[in-house]
Enzyme design. Structure first.
Site, PDB file in Angstrom:
ATOM      1  N   SER A 148       9.614 -37.730 -24.277  1.00  0.00           N
ATOM      2  CA  SER A 148       9.920 -36.335 -23.944  1.00  0.00           C
ATOM      3  C   SER A 148      10.396 -36.228 -22.507  1.00  0.00           C
ATOM      4  O   SER A 148       9.968 -37.003 -21.641  1.00  0.00           O
ATOM      5  CB  SER A 148       8.644 -35.506 -24.117  1.00  0.00           C
ATOM      6  OG  SER A 148       8.788 -34.238 -23.527  1.00  0.00           O
ATOM      7  N   LYS A 184       2.826 -39.328 -23.288  1.00  0.00           N
ATOM      8  CA  LYS A 184       4.219 -39.787 -23.440  1.00  0.00           C
ATOM      9  C   LYS A 184       4.554 -40.814 -22.357  1.00  0.00           C
ATOM     10  O   LYS A 184       5.199 -41.824 -22.620  1.00  0.00           O
ATOM     11  CB  LYS A 184       5.191 -38.604 -23.378  1.00  0.00           C
ATOM     12  CG  LYS A 184       5.063 -37.648 -24.542  1.00  0.00           C
ATOM     13  CD  LYS A 184       5.448 -38.317 -25.868  1.00  0.00           C
ATOM     14  CE  LYS A 184       5.249 -37.422 -27.064  1.00  0.00           C
ATOM     15  NZ  LYS A 184       5.358 -38.128 -28.347  1.00  0.00           N
ATOM     16  N   TYR A 230      -1.142 -34.136 -22.948  1.00  0.00           N
ATOM     17  CA  TYR A 230      -0.041 -34.415 -23.873  1.00  0.00           C
ATOM     18  C   TYR A 230       1.101 -35.128 -23.140  1.00  0.00           C
ATOM     19  O   TYR A 230       1.587 -36.176 -23.563  1.00  0.00           O
ATOM     20  CB  TYR A 230       0.487 -33.108 -24.511  1.00  0.00           C
ATOM     21  CG  TYR A 230       1.886 -33.257 -25.023  1.00  0.00           C
ATOM     22  CD1 TYR A 230       2.132 -33.909 -26.228  1.00  0.00           C
ATOM     23  CD2 TYR A 230       2.984 -32.810 -24.273  1.00  0.00           C
ATOM     24  CE1 TYR A 230       3.435 -34.095 -26.672  1.00  0.00           C
ATOM     25  CE2 TYR A 230       4.276 -33.001 -24.709  1.00  0.00           C
ATOM     26  CZ  TYR A 230       4.504 -33.641 -25.911  1.00  0.00           C
ATOM     27  OH  TYR A 230       5.789 -33.850 -26.336  1.00  0.00           O
TER      28      TYR A 230
HETATM   29  C1  UD1 Z   1       7.045 -27.895 -24.325  1.00  0.00           C
HETATM   30  C2  UD1 Z   1       6.422 -28.971 -23.482  1.00  0.00           C
HETATM   31  C3  UD1 Z   1       7.094 -30.287 -23.791  1.00  0.00           C
HETATM   32  C4  UD1 Z   1       6.970 -30.598 -25.263  1.00  0.00           C
HETATM   33  C5  UD1 Z   1       7.561 -29.461 -26.073  1.00  0.00           C
HETATM   34  C6  UD1 Z   1       7.335 -29.693 -27.561  1.00  0.00           C
HETATM   35  C7  UD1 Z   1       5.645 -27.980 -21.390  1.00  0.00           C
HETATM   36  C8  UD1 Z   1       5.845 -27.904 -19.912  1.00  0.00           C
HETATM   37  N1  UD1 Z   1       6.531 -28.678 -22.065  1.00  0.00           N
HETATM   38  O1  UD1 Z   1       8.391 -27.762 -23.884  1.00  0.00           O
HETATM   39  O2  UD1 Z   1       6.487 -31.298 -23.042  1.00  0.00           O
HETATM   40  O3  UD1 Z   1       7.629 -31.793 -25.546  1.00  0.00           O
HETATM   41  O4  UD1 Z   1       6.963 -28.215 -25.691  1.00  0.00           O
HETATM   42  O5  UD1 Z   1       6.184 -29.132 -28.042  1.00  0.00           O
HETATM   43  O6  UD1 Z   1       4.747 -27.376 -21.910  1.00  0.00           O
HETATM   44  N2  UD1 Z   1       8.752 -19.404 -23.759  1.00  0.00           N
HETATM   45  C9  UD1 Z   1       8.584 -18.023 -23.701  1.00  0.00           C
HETATM   46  N3  UD1 Z   1       7.846 -17.407 -24.664  1.00  0.00           N
HETATM   47  C10 UD1 Z   1       7.245 -18.097 -25.695  1.00  0.00           C
HETATM   48  C11 UD1 Z   1       7.424 -19.510 -25.757  1.00  0.00           C
HETATM   49  C12 UD1 Z   1       8.168 -20.118 -24.770  1.00  0.00           C
HETATM   50  O7  UD1 Z   1       9.095 -17.372 -22.793  1.00  0.00           O
HETATM   51  O8  UD1 Z   1       6.566 -17.482 -26.526  1.00  0.00           O
HETATM   52  C13 UD1 Z   1       9.566 -20.072 -22.727  1.00  0.00           C
HETATM   53  C14 UD1 Z   1       8.787 -21.107 -21.940  1.00  0.00           C
HETATM   54  O9  UD1 Z   1       8.135 -20.522 -20.851  1.00  0.00           O
HETATM   55  C15 UD1 Z   1       9.917 -22.069 -21.545  1.00  0.00           C
HETATM   56  C16 UD1 Z   1      10.892 -21.977 -22.721  1.00  0.00           C
HETATM   57  O10 UD1 Z   1      10.593 -20.765 -23.388  1.00  0.00           O
HETATM   58  O11 UD1 Z   1      10.568 -21.614 -20.403  1.00  0.00           O
HETATM   59  C17 UD1 Z   1      10.758 -23.125 -23.704  1.00  0.00           C
HETATM   60  O12 UD1 Z   1       9.403 -23.235 -24.085  1.00  0.00           O
HETATM   61  P1  UD1 Z   1       8.924 -24.234 -25.253  1.00  0.00           P
HETATM   62  O13 UD1 Z   1       9.754 -24.013 -26.477  1.00  0.00           O
HETATM   63  O14 UD1 Z   1       7.449 -24.091 -25.387  1.00  0.00           O
HETATM   64  O15 UD1 Z   1       9.320 -25.667 -24.721  1.00  0.00           O
HETATM   65  P2  UD1 Z   1       8.930 -26.397 -23.335  1.00  0.00           P
HETATM   66  O16 UD1 Z   1       7.862 -25.672 -22.628  1.00  0.00           O
HETATM   67  O17 UD1 Z   1      10.192 -26.654 -22.620  1.00  0.00           O
END
Ligand code: UD1
Length: 342
Positions: free
Chosen positions: A126, A155, A151
């Site tokens: 990741s 990785k 987590y």
């Molecule tokens: C996260 C993990 C990553 C993991 C991946 C798969 C972290 C820092 N990273 O990626 O290591 O491989 O999940 O499970 O946790 N967001 C919102 N509202 C929501 C959900 C997400 O605003 O309800 C935003 C988050 O703040 C982020 C973006 O959307 O900025 C992407 O979030 P997400 O899909 O959870 O992925 P990552 O956080 O990038």
């Protein structure tokens, strides 16, 4: 026909990879403990490819169950290892479960490969290993940053285990693919992402909100350094990610890798904000999304996107689908599983 073992093959990325492998002429054996997926994806894979992969329900972190599996198939020369726990928040609550499950499963597989005379392994890593990089886009030579969760740490440690094991075992070759943010579903809507319970990830939360299961999306943080203040990630289509696994496996089989162990970034190479995802989703789905902006989520980084030159030149991989296509496929999948007519 070459056989490949997919651990975690009923899950989101595993099931899409199974389809691409079958289409490329491989025999696919799936092992999964169904802790976060169901066998329905086997039916979906069969409906798309007209081939039913073998399925064995077992736990990769249980050595005796893995020994039985390897005995049954007379060992495996090619393995793609997806099986892992992946909820960042949960890993903070249950570190031992994460370390034990994610690392023991890899150790078991490497041990069995070694005992069986070696082979090829593709590992799901990741972009979390980069933390918040100092320079963007991030390349494979960018330094590891301390993980913000158990987590993420699994990785990084898994990459170390692979590198150090392969260094001293010429018969084992491996590639770790560092995924950025895969989204979307198969265009047939036969397989896709199916989080059990409340989704942690952005796109399933968006589609569940649009279909009415969730009341509103919370956007975490609007004070980041980006065009609209929301965080930047590198979103790309899961089918493109699945294809990267086929190319990685072929590279290993043809011993085109320069060293025994290699890592590749896999992403679209572009930073997209959360609000841009919301707006693009609204455009392709025609649904107005209910959302509110709230504070930052603990552990989130501000921005990350990939330099994918290495995967482009060395593996011949590139993103083929657009963000619009990816989001539309996610929406079509959500509608299909909830039986909503468009
Ligand atoms: C996260 C993990 C990553 C993991 C991946 C798969 C972290 C820092 N990273 O990626 O290591 O491989 O999940 O499970 O946790 N967001 C919102 N509202 C929501 C959900 C997400 O605003 O309800 C935003 C988050 O703040 C982020 C973006 O959307 O900025 C992407 O979030 P997400 O899909 O959870 O992925 P990552 O956080 O990038």
């Amino acid at each position: 026909m070459k056989t490949v073992l997919l651990t975690g093959g009923t899950g989101y990325i595993g099931s899409h990879t199974a389809v691409e492998l079958i289409d490329a002429g491989y025999k696919v054996v799936i092992v999964d403990n169904l802790s976060n997926s169901t066998v329905d994806s086997i039916d979906g894979i069969e409906r798309i490819t007209r081939v039913r992969p073998d399925f064995v329900k077992a736990n990769c972190s249980n050595l005796s169950e893995m020994e039985d599996l390897f005995r049954k198939y007379d060992g495996f020369k090619s393995i793609i290892h997806f099986a892992a726990l992946k909820a960042v928040g949960e890993s903070v609550e249950k570190p031992l479960e994460y370390y034990s499950n994610n690392l023991v499963s890899l150790i078991n597989l490497l041990q069995l490969m070694k005992n069986g005379g070696g082979g090829n392994i593709v590992f799901s890593s990741s972009c979390t290993v980069y933390g918040q990089p100092d320079i963007l886009p991030v390349t494979e030579t960018s330094p590891y940053k301390p993980a913000t969760s158990p987590y993420g740490n699994t990785k990084k440690i898994a990459e170390d285990i692979l590198r150090e094991t392969i260094n001293v075992n010429d018969s084992i070759r491996g590639i770790a693919l560092r995924y950025f943010n895969p989204i979307g579903a198969h265009p047939s809507a036969e397989i896709g992402e199916l989080p059990l319970g409340k989704p942690d990830n952005l796109v399933p939360f968006i589609t569940q909100t649009a279909i009415g299961i969730r009341e509103k999306l919370q956007i975490f943080g609007s004070d980041y350094d980006s065009q609209d203040g929301t965080a930047l990630r590198d979103y790309f289509h899961v089918v493109d990610l699945a294809k990267a696994h086929v190319l990685a496996l072929k590279r290993l089989e043809e011993t085109r890798n320069k060293t025994g162990f290699e890592v590749f970034n896999v992403g679209a190479g572009k930073g997209i904000t959360v609000l841009e995802i919301v707006k693009t989703f609204e455009k392709v789905s025609g649904v107005k999304l209910n959302y509110e902006i709230v504070g930052r989520r603990a552990g989130d980084i501000e921005k990350v996107w990939a330099d994918t030159s290495l995967a482009n030149t060395e593996m011949g991989w590139k993103v083929e689908s657009t963000l619009e296509e990816a989001l539309l496929s996610a929406w079509n999948w959500e509608k299909k599983i909830r039986q909503v007519k468009s």
